[in-house]
Write a protein that holds these residues in place. Structure first.
Motif, PDB file in Angstrom:
ATOM      1  N   CYS A 137      43.821  40.458  46.759  1.00 22.87           N
ATOM      2  CA  CYS A 137      43.805  39.502  47.885  1.00 22.87           C
ATOM      3  C   CYS A 137      44.844  39.866  48.931  1.00 22.87           C
ATOM      4  O   CYS A 137      44.694  39.508  50.103  1.00 22.87           O
ATOM      5  N   GLY A 190      35.244  34.807  38.823  1.00 27.74           N
ATOM      6  CA  GLY A 190      35.768  35.444  40.016  1.00 27.74           C
ATOM      7  C   GLY A 190      36.358  36.795  39.679  1.00 27.74           C
ATOM      8  O   GLY A 190      35.749  37.833  39.899  1.00 27.74           O
ATOM      9  N   ILE A 191      37.554  36.813  39.106  1.00 28.94           N
ATOM     10  CA  ILE A 191      38.293  38.065  38.930  1.00 28.94           C
ATOM     11  C   ILE A 191      37.493  39.102  38.155  1.00 28.94           C
ATOM     12  O   ILE A 191      37.541  40.305  38.462  1.00 28.94           O
ATOM     13  N   TYR A 204      38.004  38.103  47.068  1.00 26.68           N
ATOM     14  CA  TYR A 204      39.247  38.570  46.448  1.00 26.68           C
ATOM     15  C   TYR A 204      39.717  39.873  47.089  1.00 26.68           C
ATOM     16  O   TYR A 204      40.291  40.741  46.438  1.00 26.68           O
ATOM     17  N   TYR A 227      44.917  39.018  40.641  1.00 21.39           N
ATOM     18  CA  TYR A 227      44.267  38.343  41.766  1.00 21.39           C
ATOM     19  C   TYR A 227      45.049  38.576  43.064  1.00 21.39           C
ATOM     20  O   TYR A 227      44.478  38.839  44.125  1.00 21.39           O
ATOM     21  N   TYR A 257      34.992  41.558  39.884  1.00 26.57           N
ATOM     22  CA  TYR A 257      35.580  42.672  40.638  1.00 26.57           C
ATOM     23  C   TYR A 257      36.181  43.734  39.707  1.00 26.57           C
ATOM     24  O   TYR A 257      36.827  44.674  40.161  1.00 26.57           O
TER      25      TYR A 257
END
Length: 378
Positions: free
Chosen positions: A358, A220-221, A36, A354, A224
């Protein structure tokens, strides 16, 4: 003089976020899209340090990158694979997602071939599309046939049953519908194949719905340190892992009527000082933030003044004594009692967090370590 732009990544924050999530259920940390924007290899190592049992990527090339860096452990390639990419994923010893019998035949042929790099059985996770409308079969009977074919094929291993939620962050009712379609199929399959991993939850589902955590969560997100519900990561017990910094490269006075930037989209209404900061959309600060974002200069929040260009922005420092050239400028991150989150940019742009990290481009170097503490940060 500092670098014109730098993304600092706090690997300790990634590890801490993973530990927080792994306390909920076995964690599969998603490190696709170069983690990401944080750096896939570094993020993967930090995630494993924090307790991630699995890693996941979208492409075979991403799997190969992790293995080339010496990263071991269970690895899942979640995306569609061409024949060439299938070879690469198998060579990386990654598990594969499948939903058609043709892919199982292709995997069986590869399982029979000598594979010095990954000689074990090829793990397969069968995907049922319960409402996302992308990859996977909508037909649970077809998904069952594929799963049973995998289980019966020498060299293949039925590892998982999976789906993906479309609305975990904003429509729990539809997520519940999806879960209602998935569980009867997955539970029946697991009863026939002990050890099968049932997994469905992304970050929002993992944090928002304990029932959906099942045997593994795919986050995922959140690893981070960004909020999957697009508000405040601190409210979820998450620490943002990335800050984007630059510096004041030039300062000049602007008189009433004087402008800055392409299209004269900032015209001074009073005597003020403008600072030029050498970062722009070529670095990942979207042009849509023209006149719609703030920057922390010397720890003080000041507005972007005029058009975000490819390599520079200007900010309005106000009429008081300006800071010196070389003063730090924080585009994303926290200093003192102020912070600028990816969620703030996303809200201004009508997008999601996101896309913000990215979008930080490769010309911005990444520096890994612990980010400076935000004293009194809220």
């Amino acid at each position: 003089m500092p670098l014109r732009a730098l993304a600092r990544v706090d690997l300790g924050a990634i590890s801490a976020n993973c530990a927080r999530l792994a306390a909920l259920a076995p964690l599969c940390a998603v490190v696709k899209a170069d983690g990401y924007g944080h750096g896939a290899v570094e993020a993967a190592r930090a995630a494993q340090t924090g307790g991630a049992a699995w890693l996941a990527v979208a492409t075979a090339g991403e799997a190969a990158e992790l293995r080339a860096a010496g990263i071991g452990g269970p690895l899942l390639v979640m995306g569609a694979l061409s024949p060439e990419e299938l070879d690469m994923a198998v060579a990386a010893g990654a598990d594969i997602v499948a939903w058609r019998e043709e892919l199982i035949a292709a995997l069986a042929a590869r399982a029979r071939a000598p594979r010095a790099s990954s000689p074990g059985d090829i793990g397969v996770h069968v995907k049922l599309d319960t409402g996302m409308g992308r990859l996977g079969t909508r037909d649970p009977d077809e998904a069952t046939r594929v799963a049973e074919l995998v289980a019966a094929t020498p060299g293949l291993r039925l590892a998982g049953a999976m789906t993906h939620f479309a609305t975990a962050d904003d429509d729990p009712a539809f997520m519940a519908e999806q879960l209602g379609r998935f569980l009867p199929w997955a539970d029946a399959l697991a009863s026939r194949h002990p050890g099968l991993i049932r997994h469905a939850s992304n970050s929002a589902a993992a944090l928002g719905n304990p029932i959906a955590r099942l045997d593994m969560i795919r986050c995922g997100i959140a690893i981070y340190g960004m909020d999957p519900f697009h508000r405040d990561p601190a409210g979820r017990g998450l620490r943002p892992a990335l800050e984007l910094v630059s510096y004041v490269a030039e300062i000049k006075r602007a008189r009433p009527g004087e402008s800055a930037g392409y299209g004269r989209r900032f015209i001074a209404e009073r005597d003020t000082w403008l600072a030029t900061i050498p970062v722009g959309y070529g670095d990942g600060m979207p042009r849509g933030l023209t006149n719609r974002a703030d920057v922390l200069v010397g720890g003080r929040r000041v507005p972007v003044a005029g058009t975000v260009s490819m390599d520079n922005i200007t900010v309005d420092l106000g009429p008081g004594e300006p800071p010196p050239v070389g003063t730090e400028a924080v585009l994303l991150g926290a200093r003192g009692g102020e912070r600028i989150l990816a969620e703030e940019w996303a809200a201004a742009l009508g997008t999601i967090n996101y896309e913000i990290t990215c979008g930080i481009t490769p010309r911005v170097p990444r520096e890994y370590g612990a980010a400076p503490a935000a004293a009194g940060g809220r």
